[in-house]
Design a protein around this motif. Structure first.
Motif, PDB file in Angstrom:
ATOM      1  N   ILE A  13       0.855  -1.182   0.000  1.00  0.00           N
ATOM      2  CA  ILE A  13       0.000   0.000   0.000  1.00  0.00           C
ATOM      3  C   ILE A  13       0.895   1.238   0.000  1.00  0.00           C
ATOM      4  N   THR A  14       0.609   2.189  -0.886  1.00  0.00           N
ATOM      5  CA  THR A  14       1.339   3.452  -0.886  1.00  0.00           C
ATOM      6  C   THR A  14       0.338   4.599  -0.900  1.00  0.00           C
ATOM      7  N   ILE A  15       0.666   5.630  -0.122  1.00  0.00           N
ATOM      8  CA  ILE A  15      -0.137   6.848  -0.093  1.00  0.00           C
ATOM      9  C   ILE A  15       0.781   7.993  -0.481  1.00  0.00           C
ATOM     10  N   ASN A  16       0.393   8.706  -1.534  1.00  0.00           N
ATOM     11  CA  ASN A  16       1.189   9.797  -2.065  1.00  0.00           C
ATOM     12  C   ASN A  16       0.420  11.096  -1.948  1.00  0.00           C
ATOM     13  N   LYS A  17       1.179  12.189  -1.860  1.00  0.00           N
ATOM     14  CA  LYS A  17       0.575  13.510  -1.835  1.00  0.00           C
ATOM     15  C   LYS A  17       0.859  14.188  -3.164  1.00  0.00           C
ATOM     16  N   LYS A  18      -0.203  14.663  -3.795  1.00  0.00           N
ATOM     17  CA  LYS A  18      -0.076  15.355  -5.065  1.00  0.00           C
ATOM     18  C   LYS A  18      -0.846  16.658  -4.945  1.00  0.00           C
ATOM     19  N   SER A  53      -2.776   3.777  -3.458  1.00  0.00           N
ATOM     20  CA  SER A  53      -2.665   2.716  -4.457  1.00  0.00           C
ATOM     21  C   SER A  53      -2.334   1.402  -3.767  1.00  0.00           C
ATOM     22  N   ILE A  54      -2.821   0.327  -4.365  1.00  0.00           N
ATOM     23  CA  ILE A  54      -2.592  -1.025  -3.864  1.00  0.00           C
ATOM     24  C   ILE A  54      -1.859  -1.781  -4.956  1.00  0.00           C
ATOM     25  N   ASP A  55      -0.672  -2.268  -4.647  1.00  0.00           N
ATOM     26  CA  ASP A  55       0.174  -2.989  -5.606  1.00  0.00           C
ATOM     27  C   ASP A  55       0.385  -2.188  -6.893  1.00  0.00           C
ATOM     28  N   GLY A  56       0.515  -0.875  -6.773  1.00  0.00           N
ATOM     29  CA  GLY A  56       0.769  -0.030  -7.936  1.00  0.00           C
ATOM     30  C   GLY A  56      -0.468   0.377  -8.704  1.00  0.00           C
ATOM     31  N   GLU A  57      -1.637  -0.154  -8.343  1.00  0.00           N
ATOM     32  CA  GLU A  57      -2.896   0.205  -8.995  1.00  0.00           C
ATOM     33  C   GLU A  57      -3.576   1.305  -8.182  1.00  0.00           C
ATOM     34  N   LEU A  58      -3.882   2.414  -8.836  1.00  0.00           N
ATOM     35  CA  LEU A  58      -4.484   3.552  -8.164  1.00  0.00           C
ATOM     36  C   LEU A  58      -5.891   3.214  -7.682  1.00  0.00           C
ATOM     37  N   LEU A  59      -6.127   3.401  -6.394  1.00  0.00           N
ATOM     38  CA  LEU A  59      -7.451   3.185  -5.818  1.00  0.00           C
ATOM     39  C   LEU A  59      -8.288   4.451  -5.978  1.00  0.00           C
ATOM     40  N   ASP A  60      -7.744   5.579  -5.527  1.00  0.00           N
ATOM     41  CA  ASP A  60      -8.416   6.870  -5.658  1.00  0.00           C
ATOM     42  C   ASP A  60      -7.376   7.961  -5.420  1.00  0.00           C
ATOM     43  N   SER A  61      -7.608   9.135  -5.992  1.00  0.00           N
ATOM     44  CA  SER A  61      -6.637  10.216  -5.850  1.00  0.00           C
ATOM     45  C   SER A  61      -7.274  11.508  -5.369  1.00  0.00           C
ATOM     46  N   SER A  62      -8.344  11.410  -4.609  1.00  0.00           N
ATOM     47  CA  SER A  62      -9.017  12.625  -4.167  1.00  0.00           C
ATOM     48  C   SER A  62      -9.282  12.662  -2.662  1.00  0.00           C
ATOM     49  N   PHE A  63      -8.404  12.059  -1.885  1.00  0.00           N
ATOM     50  CA  PHE A  63      -8.570  12.069  -0.441  1.00  0.00           C
ATOM     51  C   PHE A  63      -8.073  13.386   0.138  1.00  0.00           C
ATOM     52  N   LYS A  64      -8.732  13.844   1.195  1.00  0.00           N
ATOM     53  CA  LYS A  64      -8.355  15.112   1.807  1.00  0.00           C
ATOM     54  C   LYS A  64      -7.268  14.960   2.868  1.00  0.00           C
ATOM     55  N   SER A  65      -7.098  13.725   3.394  1.00  0.00           N
ATOM     56  CA  SER A  65      -6.079  13.496   4.417  1.00  0.00           C
ATOM     57  C   SER A  65      -5.536  12.082   4.297  1.00  0.00           C
ATOM     58  N   VAL A  66      -4.427  11.856   4.966  1.00  0.00           N
ATOM     59  CA  VAL A  66      -3.808  10.530   4.979  1.00  0.00           C
ATOM     60  C   VAL A  66      -4.729   9.541   5.685  1.00  0.00           C
ATOM     61  N   ASP A 105      -8.181   4.750   5.784  1.00  0.00           N
ATOM     62  CA  ASP A 105      -9.480   4.147   6.086  1.00  0.00           C
ATOM     63  C   ASP A 105     -10.102   3.524   4.842  1.00  0.00           C
ATOM     64  N   SER A 106      -9.997   4.216   3.717  1.00  0.00           N
ATOM     65  CA  SER A 106     -10.574   3.694   2.471  1.00  0.00           C
ATOM     66  C   SER A 106      -9.840   2.448   1.993  1.00  0.00           C
ATOM     67  N   VAL A 107      -8.531   2.433   2.144  1.00  0.00           N
ATOM     68  CA  VAL A 107      -7.751   1.260   1.744  1.00  0.00           C
ATOM     69  C   VAL A 107      -8.138   0.062   2.603  1.00  0.00           C
ATOM     70  N   SER A 108      -8.236   0.256   3.912  1.00  0.00           N
ATOM     71  CA  SER A 108      -8.586  -0.872   4.783  1.00  0.00           C
ATOM     72  C   SER A 108     -10.012  -1.352   4.502  1.00  0.00           C
ATOM     73  N   GLU A 109     -10.932  -0.427   4.211  1.00  0.00           N
ATOM     74  CA  GLU A 109     -12.299  -0.816   3.868  1.00  0.00           C
ATOM     75  C   GLU A 109     -12.333  -1.592   2.548  1.00  0.00           C
ATOM     76  N   PHE A 110     -11.546  -1.151   1.571  1.00  0.00           N
ATOM     77  CA  PHE A 110     -11.483  -1.839   0.287  1.00  0.00           C
ATOM     78  C   PHE A 110     -10.936  -3.259   0.449  1.00  0.00           C
ATOM     79  N   ILE A 111      -9.889  -3.401   1.241  1.00  0.00           N
ATOM     80  CA  ILE A 111      -9.294  -4.718   1.468  1.00  0.00           C
ATOM     81  C   ILE A 111     -10.289  -5.632   2.174  1.00  0.00           C
TER      82      ILE A 111
END
Length: 68
Positions: free
Chosen positions: A27-32, A39-52, A57-63
């Motif tokens: 799992i990687t979380i980037n700031k842009k 992203s999970i395994d290099g696949e972008l999950l979403d890029s519009s989160f307001k905070s880390v 939370d979204s990554v753990s819910e997705f998993i």
């Protein structure tokens, strides 16, 4: 002289904020800009989160939902 592509890459930088593994998935979380991307395994999950925390939370819910 810099090209437009070089200027755009300079202005829109993406820095890695957090990186960890869950099971066998990386799992990687980037700031842009002012947004965070997850992203999970290099696949972008979403890029519009307001905070880390929102991204984590979204990554753990997705998993959980996908049972991975």
């Amino acid at each position: 002289m810099k090209t437009f592509k070089e200027l755009r890459e300079f202005v829109i930088t993406e820095e890695s904020v957090k990186s960890y593994t869950v099971g066998k998935h990386k799992i990687t979380i980037n700031k842009k800009g002012s947004k965070f991307a997850a992203s999970i395994d290099g696949e972008l999950l979403d890029s519009s989160f307001k905070s880390v925390k929102d991204a984590e939370d979204s990554v753990s819910e997705f998993i959980e939902l996908m049972n991975i």
